[in-house]
Scaffold this motif. Structure first.
Motif, PDB file in Angstrom:
ATOM      1  N   UNK A  47       0.660  -1.138   0.039  1.00 52.07           N
ATOM      2  CA  UNK A  47      -0.063   0.019   0.164  1.00 52.07           C
ATOM      3  C   UNK A  47       0.988   1.284  -0.051  1.00 52.07           C
ATOM      4  N   UNK A  48       1.943   1.425   0.834  1.00 58.61           N
ATOM      5  CA  UNK A  48       2.741   2.336   0.884  1.00 58.61           C
ATOM      6  C   UNK A  48       3.585   2.778  -0.514  1.00 58.61           C
ATOM      7  N   UNK A  49       3.773   1.797  -1.345  1.00 61.18           N
ATOM      8  CA  UNK A  49       4.270   1.614  -2.672  1.00 61.18           C
ATOM      9  C   UNK A  49       3.475   2.420  -3.525  1.00 61.18           C
ATOM     10  N   UNK A  50       2.083   2.082  -3.411  1.00 58.77           N
ATOM     11  CA  UNK A  50       0.970   2.574  -4.215  1.00 58.77           C
ATOM     12  C   UNK A  50       0.855   4.375  -3.906  1.00 58.77           C
ATOM     13  N   UNK A  51       1.059   4.325  -2.484  1.00 54.97           N
ATOM     14  CA  UNK A  51       0.815   5.963  -2.080  1.00 54.97           C
ATOM     15  C   UNK A  51       2.094   6.795  -2.639  1.00 54.97           C
ATOM     16  N   UNK A  52       3.260   6.113  -2.597  1.00 56.84           N
ATOM     17  CA  UNK A  52       4.499   6.863  -3.015  1.00 56.84           C
ATOM     18  C   UNK A  52       4.219   6.947  -4.487  1.00 56.84           C
ATOM     19  N   UNK A  53       3.749   6.020  -5.199  1.00 59.20           N
ATOM     20  CA  UNK A  53       3.385   6.382  -6.903  1.00 59.20           C
ATOM     21  C   UNK A  53       2.727   7.562  -7.002  1.00 59.20           C
ATOM     22  N   UNK A  54       1.437   7.576  -6.263  1.00 62.94           N
ATOM     23  CA  UNK A  54       0.391   8.491  -6.418  1.00 62.94           C
ATOM     24  C   UNK A  54       1.134   9.844  -5.951  1.00 62.94           C
ATOM     25  N   UNK A  55       1.526  10.052  -4.679  1.00 64.39           N
ATOM     26  CA  UNK A  55       1.845  11.214  -4.366  1.00 64.39           C
ATOM     27  C   UNK A  55       3.256  11.846  -4.833  1.00 64.39           C
ATOM     28  N   UNK A  71      -3.662  28.750  -5.368  1.00 61.03           N
ATOM     29  CA  UNK A  71      -4.087  28.051  -4.341  1.00 61.03           C
ATOM     30  C   UNK A  71      -2.889  28.164  -3.207  1.00 61.03           C
ATOM     31  N   UNK A  72      -2.850  29.191  -2.652  1.00 59.98           N
ATOM     32  CA  UNK A  72      -1.990  29.655  -1.526  1.00 59.98           C
ATOM     33  C   UNK A  72      -1.888  28.517  -0.610  1.00 59.98           C
ATOM     34  N   UNK A  73      -0.723  28.064  -0.158  1.00 63.95           N
ATOM     35  CA  UNK A  73      -0.228  27.100   0.661  1.00 63.95           C
ATOM     36  C   UNK A  73      -0.494  25.648   0.295  1.00 63.95           C
ATOM     37  N   UNK A  74      -0.515  25.600  -1.029  1.00 60.12           N
ATOM     38  CA  UNK A  74      -0.599  24.131  -1.676  1.00 60.12           C
ATOM     39  C   UNK A  74       0.637  23.308  -1.375  1.00 60.12           C
ATOM     40  N   UNK A  75       1.711  23.984  -1.504  1.00 63.30           N
ATOM     41  CA  UNK A  75       2.717  23.195  -1.410  1.00 63.30           C
ATOM     42  C   UNK A  75       3.181  22.460  -0.057  1.00 63.30           C
ATOM     43  N   UNK A  76       2.645  23.095   1.143  1.00 59.65           N
ATOM     44  CA  UNK A  76       2.562  22.477   2.341  1.00 59.65           C
ATOM     45  C   UNK A  76       1.729  21.321   2.718  1.00 59.65           C
ATOM     46  N   UNK A  77       0.820  21.038   1.516  1.00 68.73           N
ATOM     47  CA  UNK A  77      -0.378  20.128   1.620  1.00 68.73           C
ATOM     48  C   UNK A  77       0.257  18.872   1.150  1.00 68.73           C
ATOM     49  N   UNK A  78       1.283  18.749   0.366  1.00 64.30           N
ATOM     50  CA  UNK A  78       1.934  17.402  -0.033  1.00 64.30           C
ATOM     51  C   UNK A  78       2.409  16.597   1.136  1.00 64.30           C
ATOM     52  N   UNK A  79       1.915  15.079   0.752  1.00 65.88           N
ATOM     53  CA  UNK A  79       2.159  14.084   1.739  1.00 65.88           C
ATOM     54  C   UNK A  79       3.416  13.450   1.331  1.00 65.88           C
ATOM     55  N   UNK A  80       3.756  13.620   0.175  1.00 66.48           N
ATOM     56  CA  UNK A  80       4.984  12.759  -0.424  1.00 66.48           C
ATOM     57  C   UNK A  80       6.082  12.811   0.637  1.00 66.48           C
ATOM     58  N   UNK A  81       6.514  13.480   1.307  1.00 67.66           N
ATOM     59  CA  UNK A  81       7.527  13.264   2.225  1.00 67.66           C
ATOM     60  C   UNK A  81       7.331  12.461   3.330  1.00 67.66           C
ATOM     61  N   UNK A  82       5.919  12.587   3.901  1.00 66.36           N
ATOM     62  CA  UNK A  82       5.668  11.659   4.769  1.00 66.36           C
ATOM     63  C   UNK A  82       5.661  10.236   4.286  1.00 66.36           C
ATOM     64  N   UNK A  83       5.013   9.950   3.232  1.00 72.19           N
ATOM     65  CA  UNK A  83       5.296   8.674   2.581  1.00 72.19           C
ATOM     66  C   UNK A  83       6.529   7.943   2.498  1.00 72.19           C
ATOM     67  N   UNK A  84       7.545   8.650   2.095  1.00 70.55           N
ATOM     68  CA  UNK A  84       8.782   8.453   2.179  1.00 70.55           C
ATOM     69  C   UNK A  84       9.287   7.982   3.509  1.00 70.55           C
TER      70      UNK A  84
END
Length: 195
Positions: A47-55, A71-84
């Motif tokens: 599942x984490x691999x799926x999330x990594x690919x998507x995010x 969309x101010x603040x958009x960059x801070x919403x990314x969850x990619x670093x958390x997936x990593x």
């Protein structure tokens, strides 16, 4: 005497995106539950691999200068670093950043982002499931943890920004196309990685 009924308010853009992609959303939900990602840590690793690919494929959108103006603040919403970080927590290899999504039109980005941010609401259920595996906000399930201000507030703020945009009819269609493409990309990633 009864007052005349007020006309129902026009649905906002995010409500329209939800209506237009409901079948695809439900299909993804059914597929994810069907692959039993919380049955074991091994399945959660997939599942984490799926999330990594998507995010990861959305990193370029979250970092896009023009989208961050819109969309101010958009960059801070990314969850990619958390997936990593979640992958590292479980001692799993962290692949490189996936290729960015390819858009046919700029407004498609809104549909992709709608799907990504909307998935954070559904993540509440998924987050509870990770706790059965001994994981949580500090280890292994960071990307599913709620925002410090809560999921609902973060979502309302995002919806407010998306709904306030002035788009042409063609751009509205492109946003829907983006949402449909995002769900298909996720569905395809689940099938590919889980087999």
């Amino acid at each position: 005497m009864n007052a005349p009924a007020s006309p129902a308010p026009e649905p906002g853009r995010c409500q329209r995106l939800k209506a237009a992609s409901r079948r695809e959303h439900d299909s993804v939900d059914t597929l994810v539950l069907g692959v039993r990602p919380f049955e074991s840590r091994e399945r959660y690793a997939l599942f984490l691999q799926v999330q990594h690919r998507f995010h990861g494929s959305l990193q370029a959108l979250y970092g896009d200068v023009q989208l961050n103006r819109t969309l101010p603040g958009l960059a801070a919403l990314s969850r990619f670093e958390a997936v990593q970080a979640d992958l590292r927590d479980l001692g799993l290899p962290v692949p490189g950043v996936p290729a960015p999504v390819q858009l046919s039109a700029p407004a498609e980005a809104l549909g992709w982002l709608y799907c990504s941010e909307g998935s954070n609401l559904g993540a509440a259920f998924l987050f509870r499931q990770t706790q059965q595996l001994g994981l949580g906000a500090q280890r292994g399930a960071r990307h599913l943890a709620p925002h410090p201000d809560g999921r609902a507030l973060q979502w309302r703020q995002f919806v407010g920004l998306i709904d306030a945009l002035v788009l042409s009819e063609e751009q509205e269609r492109q946003a829907v196309d983006g949402a449909l493409a995002a769900f298909e990309f996720y569905r395809s990633s689940v099938r590919d990685i889980f087999g």
